[in-house]
Design an enzyme around this catalytic site. Structure first.
Site, mmCIF file in Angstrom:
data_model
loop_
_atom_site.group_PDB
_atom_site.id
_atom_site.type_symbol
_atom_site.label_atom_id
_atom_site.label_comp_id
_atom_site.label_asym_id
_atom_site.label_seq_id
_atom_site.Cartn_x
_atom_site.Cartn_y
_atom_site.Cartn_z
ATOM 1 N N GLU A 176 -9.640 -10.756 -7.513
ATOM 2 C CA GLU A 176 -8.688 -9.641 -7.340
ATOM 3 C C GLU A 176 -7.505 -9.743 -8.308
ATOM 4 O OE1 GLU A 176 -9.683 -8.757 -2.620
ATOM 5 O OE2 GLU A 176 -7.714 -9.521 -3.158
ATOM 6 N N HIS B 93 -2.185 -5.346 1.602
ATOM 7 C CA HIS B 93 -3.485 -5.980 1.389
ATOM 8 C C HIS B 93 -3.240 -7.426 1.000
ATOM 9 C CE1 HIS B 93 -7.483 -6.900 -0.254
ATOM 10 N NE2 HIS B 93 -6.817 -7.529 -1.211
ATOM 11 N N TYR C 70 -12.664 -2.164 -3.611
ATOM 12 C CA TYR C 70 -13.122 -2.307 -2.229
ATOM 13 C C TYR C 70 -14.647 -2.287 -2.107
ATOM 14 C CZ TYR C 70 -8.600 -2.031 0.277
ATOM 15 O OH TYR C 70 -7.372 -2.274 0.823
ATOM 16 N N ASN D 29 -1.880 0.285 6.995
ATOM 17 C CA ASN D 29 -1.373 -0.999 7.493
ATOM 18 C C ASN D 29 -0.521 -1.745 6.464
ATOM 19 O OD1 ASN D 29 -3.433 -1.834 5.837
ATOM 20 N ND2 ASN D 29 -4.688 -2.712 7.457
ATOM 21 N N LYS E 39 0.825 -1.215 0.000
ATOM 22 C CA LYS E 39 0.000 0.000 0.000
ATOM 23 C C LYS E 39 0.865 1.274 0.000
ATOM 24 C CE LYS E 39 -4.092 -1.984 2.336
ATOM 25 N NZ LYS E 39 -4.965 -1.852 3.541
HETATM 26 P P1 IDP Z 1 -7.925 -6.629 5.770
HETATM 27 O O1 IDP Z 1 -7.134 -5.640 4.944
HETATM 28 O O2 IDP Z 1 -7.153 -7.125 6.946
HETATM 29 O O3 IDP Z 1 -8.537 -7.733 4.931
HETATM 30 P P2 IDP Z 1 -10.619 -5.481 5.862
HETATM 31 O O4 IDP Z 1 -11.556 -5.674 6.979
HETATM 32 O O5 IDP Z 1 -10.879 -6.208 4.572
HETATM 33 O O6 IDP Z 1 -9.145 -5.793 6.401
HETATM 34 O O7 IDP Z 1 -10.553 -3.923 5.567
HETATM 35 C C1 IDP Z 1 -9.922 -3.420 4.402
HETATM 36 C C2 IDP Z 1 -9.032 -2.272 4.809
HETATM 37 O O8 IDP Z 1 -9.859 -1.220 5.304
HETATM 38 C C3 IDP Z 1 -8.055 -2.565 5.953
HETATM 39 O O9 IDP Z 1 -6.839 -3.126 5.510
HETATM 40 C C4 IDP Z 1 -7.851 -1.207 6.566
HETATM 41 O O10 IDP Z 1 -6.853 -0.476 5.852
HETATM 42 C C5 IDP Z 1 -9.186 -0.533 6.354
HETATM 43 N N1 IDP Z 1 -9.997 -0.617 7.568
HETATM 44 C C6 IDP Z 1 -10.596 -1.715 8.082
HETATM 45 N N2 IDP Z 1 -11.260 -1.428 9.213
HETATM 46 C C7 IDP Z 1 -11.060 -0.107 9.425
HETATM 47 C C8 IDP Z 1 -11.505 0.806 10.443
HETATM 48 O O11 IDP Z 1 -12.198 0.446 11.385
HETATM 49 N N3 IDP Z 1 -11.094 2.100 10.300
HETATM 50 C C9 IDP Z 1 -10.308 2.531 9.263
HETATM 51 N N4 IDP Z 1 -9.883 1.711 8.299
HETATM 52 C C10 IDP Z 1 -10.249 0.414 8.366
HETATM 53 MG MG MG Z 2 -9.978 -7.697 3.467
#
Ligand code: IDP
Ligand code: MG
Length: 136
Positions: free
Chosen positions: A129, A118, A52, A115, A12
């Site tokens: 994807e 992905h 997304y 983070n 990312k």
């Molecule tokens: P993942 O990336 O671990 O699969 P997902 O639940 O699919 O997590 O969420 C996609 C992305 O959305 C996450 O990687 C994160 O960057 C963002 N995200 C998820 N939950 C939150 C939140 O509560 N606040 C802000 N960003 C979030």
């Molecule tokens: Mg995810």
């Protein structure tokens, strides 16, 4: 029995910006992943919204799509036995604060939104994807 899978990984913008591309690729390779395809691109916000789409009802959807399209990313097809789950394990928890030692997000993640990586969450979504970024 072997169960060769492919999964989609994205480095990312927060990680590309900090020049962590090679370190993160080394973590994948040292865990036995082959990088079958890779490209560095920047996507439009409208493409991030498509990517997304499963999150479109979430309060963070707009920020998430703005963020993914805010700078260069590296998209990769990773392959190894049980690659989908293996990549999720190597990435660590969505929130870097909750991620285990030795995971990419523990090592490099800044916050839940920044983070660093992905990874596809199922074999079915991995196919979707991979097609999203590599079908031409
Ligand atoms: P993942 O990336 O671990 O699969 P997902 O639940 O699919 O997590 O969420 C996609 C992305 O959305 C996450 O990687 C994160 O960057 C963002 N995200 C998820 N939950 C939150 C939140 O509560 N606040 C802000 N960003 C979030
Ligand atoms: Mg995810």
């Amino acid at each position: 029995m072997s169960n060769l899978e492919q999964t989609l990984s994205i480095i990312k913008p927060d990680a590309v910006e900090r020049n962590l591309e090679n370190e993160i690729k080394e973590m994948f390779k040292s865990k036995g992943f082959s990088i079958l395809k890779e490209k560095k691109i920047q996507i439009e916000k409208s493409e991030a919204e498509k990517f997304y789409k499963v999150h479109e009802t979430k309060p963070f959807y707009n920020d998430l799509c703005a963020y993914l399209s805010s700078g260069p990313i590296v998209v990769m097809v990773l392959e190894k036995d049980n690659a989908v789950l293996g990549n999720r394990e190597l990435m660590g928890a969505t929130n870097p604060e909750d991620a285990e030692e030795g995971t990419i997000r523990k090592k490099y993640g800044i916050s839940i939104d920044k983070n660093s990586v992905h990874g596809s969450d199922s074999v079915e979504n991995a196919k979707i994807e991979i097609d999203f970024f590599f079908k031409d």
